[in-house]
Design an enzyme around this catalytic site. Structure first.
Site, PDB file in Angstrom:
ATOM      1  N   ARG A  66       0.842  -1.204   0.000  1.00 17.83           N
ATOM      2  CA  ARG A  66       0.000   0.000   0.000  1.00 17.83           C
ATOM      3  C   ARG A  66       0.871   1.245   0.000  1.00 17.83           C
ATOM      4  O   ARG A  66       2.013   1.231   0.413  1.00 17.83           O
ATOM      5  CB  ARG A  66      -0.891   0.018   1.254  1.00 17.83           C
ATOM      6  CG  ARG A  66      -2.083  -0.900   1.194  1.00 17.83           C
ATOM      7  CD  ARG A  66      -2.979  -0.672   2.403  1.00 17.83           C
ATOM      8  NE  ARG A  66      -3.437   0.699   2.474  1.00 17.83           N
ATOM      9  CZ  ARG A  66      -3.177   1.541   3.483  1.00 17.83           C
ATOM     10  NH1 ARG A  66      -2.462   1.151   4.518  1.00 17.83           N
ATOM     11  NH2 ARG A  66      -3.634   2.778   3.461  1.00 17.83           N
ATOM     12  N   LYS A 130       2.601  -8.068  11.958  1.00 12.78           N
ATOM     13  CA  LYS A 130       1.870  -8.269  10.697  1.00 12.78           C
ATOM     14  C   LYS A 130       2.128  -9.660  10.135  1.00 12.78           C
ATOM     15  O   LYS A 130       3.272 -10.096  10.020  1.00 12.78           O
ATOM     16  CB  LYS A 130       2.309  -7.195   9.697  1.00 12.78           C
ATOM     17  CG  LYS A 130       1.545  -7.200   8.400  1.00 12.78           C
ATOM     18  CD  LYS A 130       1.585  -5.814   7.784  1.00 12.78           C
ATOM     19  CE  LYS A 130       1.175  -5.797   6.341  1.00 12.78           C
ATOM     20  NZ  LYS A 130       1.055  -4.444   5.797  1.00 12.78           N
ATOM     21  N   ARG A 265      -1.506   4.439  13.446  1.00 14.54           N
ATOM     22  CA  ARG A 265      -0.726   3.799  14.501  1.00 14.54           C
ATOM     23  C   ARG A 265      -1.358   4.149  15.846  1.00 14.54           C
ATOM     24  O   ARG A 265      -2.102   5.126  15.975  1.00 14.54           O
ATOM     25  CB  ARG A 265       0.743   4.224  14.438  1.00 14.54           C
ATOM     26  CG  ARG A 265       0.970   5.657  14.822  1.00 14.54           C
ATOM     27  CD  ARG A 265       2.479   5.919  15.009  1.00 14.54           C
ATOM     28  NE  ARG A 265       2.643   7.248  15.548  1.00 14.54           N
ATOM     29  CZ  ARG A 265       3.518   8.149  15.087  1.00 14.54           C
ATOM     30  NH1 ARG A 265       4.313   7.866  14.074  1.00 14.54           N
ATOM     31  NH2 ARG A 265       3.603   9.330  15.637  1.00 14.54           N
TER      32      ARG A 265
HETATM   33  C1  BTN Z   1       0.434  -3.990   2.222  1.00 12.28           C
HETATM   34  O1  BTN Z   1       0.254  -4.474   3.345  1.00 12.28           O
HETATM   35  O2  BTN Z   1       1.051  -2.930   2.042  1.00 12.28           O
HETATM   36  C2  BTN Z   1      -0.110  -4.743   1.043  1.00 12.28           C
HETATM   37  C3  BTN Z   1       0.808  -5.838   0.619  1.00 12.28           C
HETATM   38  C4  BTN Z   1       0.281  -6.670  -0.536  1.00 12.28           C
HETATM   39  C5  BTN Z   1       1.313  -7.633  -1.039  1.00 12.28           C
HETATM   40  C6  BTN Z   1       0.776  -8.559  -2.092  1.00 12.28           C
HETATM   41  S1  BTN Z   1       1.883  -9.862  -2.435  1.00 12.28           S
HETATM   42  C7  BTN Z   1       0.940 -10.330  -3.814  1.00 12.28           C
HETATM   43  C8  BTN Z   1       0.484  -9.075  -4.491  1.00 12.28           C
HETATM   44  N1  BTN Z   1       1.476  -8.607  -5.423  1.00 12.28           N
HETATM   45  C9  BTN Z   1       2.014  -7.452  -5.051  1.00 12.28           C
HETATM   46  O3  BTN Z   1       2.903  -6.847  -5.674  1.00 12.28           O
HETATM   47  N2  BTN Z   1       1.484  -7.041  -3.897  1.00 12.28           N
HETATM   48  C10 BTN Z   1       0.459  -7.943  -3.440  1.00 12.28           C
END
Ligand code: BTN
Length: 267
Positions: A66, A130, A265
């Site tokens: 994100r 996480k 947070r």
């Molecule tokens: C976050 O918590 O910031 C979101 C993370 C999302 C990661 C997943 S892994 C599979 C898919 N491909 C990516 O490039 N990102 C999501």
């Protein structure tokens, strides 16, 4: 350029198809040994992908998180995949990523994981660490990509490309359930079944606020919202509305915080 699948990817596909059983046809899964980002890979093919297309990447070289962050996953020790969804016309997508978070927690709990919670908008945590992240993107109208990354096993120090500060804030599923009972393909099959049902419900009901709030780790707690420019907004988390906006009680009243470019947070 996407690299050709290796034996490991072909093995995973065989095991995944077996775990999916009859549902394999619905997902038409593909497994790549490596790609940049499973979300990006699907996005480049969004014009001709069928609804339900699934891409599992055994390794991502440019995993996306994100707010333009990178997503690091320990090779062989994580599950990274993206699901392509063509929602019915006029489906209101706000709140979707939160509904996906609920489905993911439900799926992991059905495998035996306990005490998982959601941190707005959609981080899955266990005891403040996480375990999984979700990135929902819509490359065009009527096309949605749901990307999920899950830490399956605690990365072995030597083999890990995890930055140290992320390692400290992360935990893996093998701390919560036995990896012997639930190999990655089984974990994925259970998540996909939950996700498919959740998407069906979402098109009919939208985001079910109570389901998300039951899992919210910060409900009625003091929190700070951090804007991308670093500025803070303090208040008490009073849950969410049906669009997935966080309700932040401040001295000026309830503020509706949209999930796009902010993070939260504890304060
Ligand atoms: C976050 O918590 O910031 C979101 C993370 C999302 C990661 C997943 S892994 C599979 C898919 N491909 C990516 O490039 N990102 C999501």
């Amino acid at each position: 350029m996407d690299l050709v699948s290796t034996d490991a990817a072909e093995d995973f596909l065989l095991r995944l198809n077996a775990a999916l059983g009859d549902a394999a046809g619905d997902f038409q899964p593909q497994v790549l040994a490596e790609c940049d980002s499973s979300n990006a890979w699907l996005a480049r093919r969004a014009n001709y992908l069928p609804d339900g297309a699934l891409l599992v990447a055994l390794r991502q070289t440019a995993g996306r998180g994100r707010m333009g962050r990178s997503w690091f996953s320990a090779e062989n020790d994580s599950l990274t995949f993206s699901f392509f969804w063509r929602p019915p016309p006029a489906t209101q997508l706000s709140g979707l990523s939160l509904a996906v978070g609920v489905a993911l927690v439900d799926a992991l709990e059905s495998l035996g994981a306990r005490e998982l919670v959601l941190k707005w908008p959609n981080d899955v945590l266990w005891q403040d660490k996480k375990i999984a992240g979700i990135l929902v993107e819509a490359p065009a109208v009527g096309k949605v990509i749901i990307g999920i990354g899950i830490n399956l096993r605690s990365p072995k120090a030597a083999s890990s490309n995890f930055p140290e500060e992320i390692k400290e804030k992360s935990i893996a599923l093998d701390n919560l359930i036995s990896p012997a009972s639930y190999p990655p393909e089984k974990v994925l099959a259970v998540i996909l079944a939950n996700l498919r049902l959740a998407l069906k419900n979402f098109t009919q009901l939208g985001l079910v606020v109570e389901n998300w709030q039951k899992k919210c780790t910060h409900l009625d707690q003091r929190v700070s919202i951090i804007q991308q420019d670093g500025s803070l907004q303090n208040g008490i988390c009073r849950g969410i509305n049906s669009n997935g906006a966080l309700l932040l009680e401040t001295a000026q009243g309830i503020q509706h915080i949209l999930s796009g470019d902010v993070s939260l947070r504890t304060s």
